[in-house]
Motif scaffolding. Sequence first.
Motif, PDB file in Angstrom:
ATOM      1  N   LEU A 119       0.834  -1.272   0.010  1.00  0.00           N
ATOM      2  CA  LEU A 119       0.042   0.118   0.050  1.00  0.00           C
ATOM      3  C   LEU A 119       0.943   1.059   0.051  1.00  0.00           C
ATOM      4  O   LEU A 119       0.255   2.460  -0.051  1.00  0.00           O
ATOM      5  N   GLU A 120       1.981   1.281  -0.138  1.00  0.00           N
ATOM      6  CA  GLU A 120       3.169   2.157   0.221  1.00  0.00           C
ATOM      7  C   GLU A 120       2.788   3.434  -0.921  1.00  0.00           C
ATOM      8  O   GLU A 120       2.838   4.579  -0.262  1.00  0.00           O
ATOM      9  N   SER A 121       2.382   3.257  -2.032  1.00  0.00           N
ATOM     10  CA  SER A 121       2.078   4.236  -3.004  1.00  0.00           C
ATOM     11  C   SER A 121       0.644   4.716  -3.250  1.00  0.00           C
ATOM     12  O   SER A 121       0.303   5.739  -3.908  1.00  0.00           O
ATOM     13  N   ILE A 122      -0.100   4.297  -2.115  1.00  0.00           N
ATOM     14  CA  ILE A 122      -1.726   4.540  -2.389  1.00  0.00           C
ATOM     15  C   ILE A 122      -1.813   5.856  -1.496  1.00  0.00           C
ATOM     16  O   ILE A 122      -1.513   5.772  -0.422  1.00  0.00           O
ATOM     17  N   LYS A 123      -2.210   7.139  -2.319  1.00  0.00           N
ATOM     18  CA  LYS A 123      -2.361   8.303  -1.324  1.00  0.00           C
ATOM     19  C   LYS A 123      -3.241   8.080   0.041  1.00  0.00           C
ATOM     20  O   LYS A 123      -2.909   8.804   0.881  1.00  0.00           O
ATOM     21  N   LYS A 124      -4.409   7.375  -0.049  1.00  0.00           N
ATOM     22  CA  LYS A 124      -5.127   6.925   0.873  1.00  0.00           C
ATOM     23  C   LYS A 124      -4.288   6.659   2.428  1.00  0.00           C
ATOM     24  O   LYS A 124      -4.663   6.910   3.455  1.00  0.00           O
ATOM     25  N   TYR A 125      -3.097   5.983   2.150  1.00  0.00           N
ATOM     26  CA  TYR A 125      -2.395   5.414   3.192  1.00  0.00           C
ATOM     27  C   TYR A 125      -1.084   6.262   3.808  1.00  0.00           C
ATOM     28  O   TYR A 125      -0.290   5.892   4.426  1.00  0.00           O
ATOM     29  N   ALA A 126      -0.886   7.354   3.052  1.00  0.00           N
ATOM     30  CA  ALA A 126       0.136   8.480   3.111  1.00  0.00           C
ATOM     31  C   ALA A 126       0.254   8.608   4.493  1.00  0.00           C
ATOM     32  O   ALA A 126       1.522   8.571   5.356  1.00  0.00           O
ATOM     33  N   LYS A 127      -0.810   8.978   5.263  1.00  0.00           N
ATOM     34  CA  LYS A 127      -0.527   9.353   6.809  1.00  0.00           C
ATOM     35  C   LYS A 127       0.080   8.217   7.737  1.00  0.00           C
ATOM     36  O   LYS A 127       0.612   8.553   8.548  1.00  0.00           O
ATOM     37  N   ILE A 128      -0.604   7.131   7.660  1.00  0.00           N
ATOM     38  CA  ILE A 128      -0.420   5.747   8.301  1.00  0.00           C
ATOM     39  C   ILE A 128       1.238   5.626   8.072  1.00  0.00           C
ATOM     40  O   ILE A 128       1.900   5.245   8.734  1.00  0.00           O
ATOM     41  N   LYS A 129       1.521   5.772   6.630  1.00  0.00           N
ATOM     42  CA  LYS A 129       2.928   5.470   6.296  1.00  0.00           C
ATOM     43  C   LYS A 129       4.027   6.521   7.154  1.00  0.00           C
ATOM     44  O   LYS A 129       4.850   6.070   7.658  1.00  0.00           O
ATOM     45  N   LEU A 130       3.562   7.684   7.080  1.00  0.00           N
ATOM     46  CA  LEU A 130       4.450   8.675   7.526  1.00  0.00           C
ATOM     47  C   LEU A 130       4.564   8.422   8.940  1.00  0.00           C
ATOM     48  O   LEU A 130       5.552   8.641   9.667  1.00  0.00           O
TER      49      LEU A 130
END
Length: 65
Positions: A40-51
């Motif tokens: 899911l790394e490149s999916i914008k929806k998950y950007a906050k979780i990744k950060l």
Amino acid sequence: MLPEEQSYSVRSENYRYILYFNGKEELYNHNEDPYEWKNLESIKKYAKIKLELKNQLYHLLNKDK
């Protein structure tokens, strides 16, 4: 393996974030994908979780950004 060639991972209740020594990242939702098939790394929806997980990882490694 040299320390600068280490890859690291951090896990929350639902997600696992992986940072490889070459800068590649991966993010998996263990509730929906327990075998880590869909990155899911490149999916914008998950950007906050990744950060959030990336910051947690850097904090654990004492490399706060």
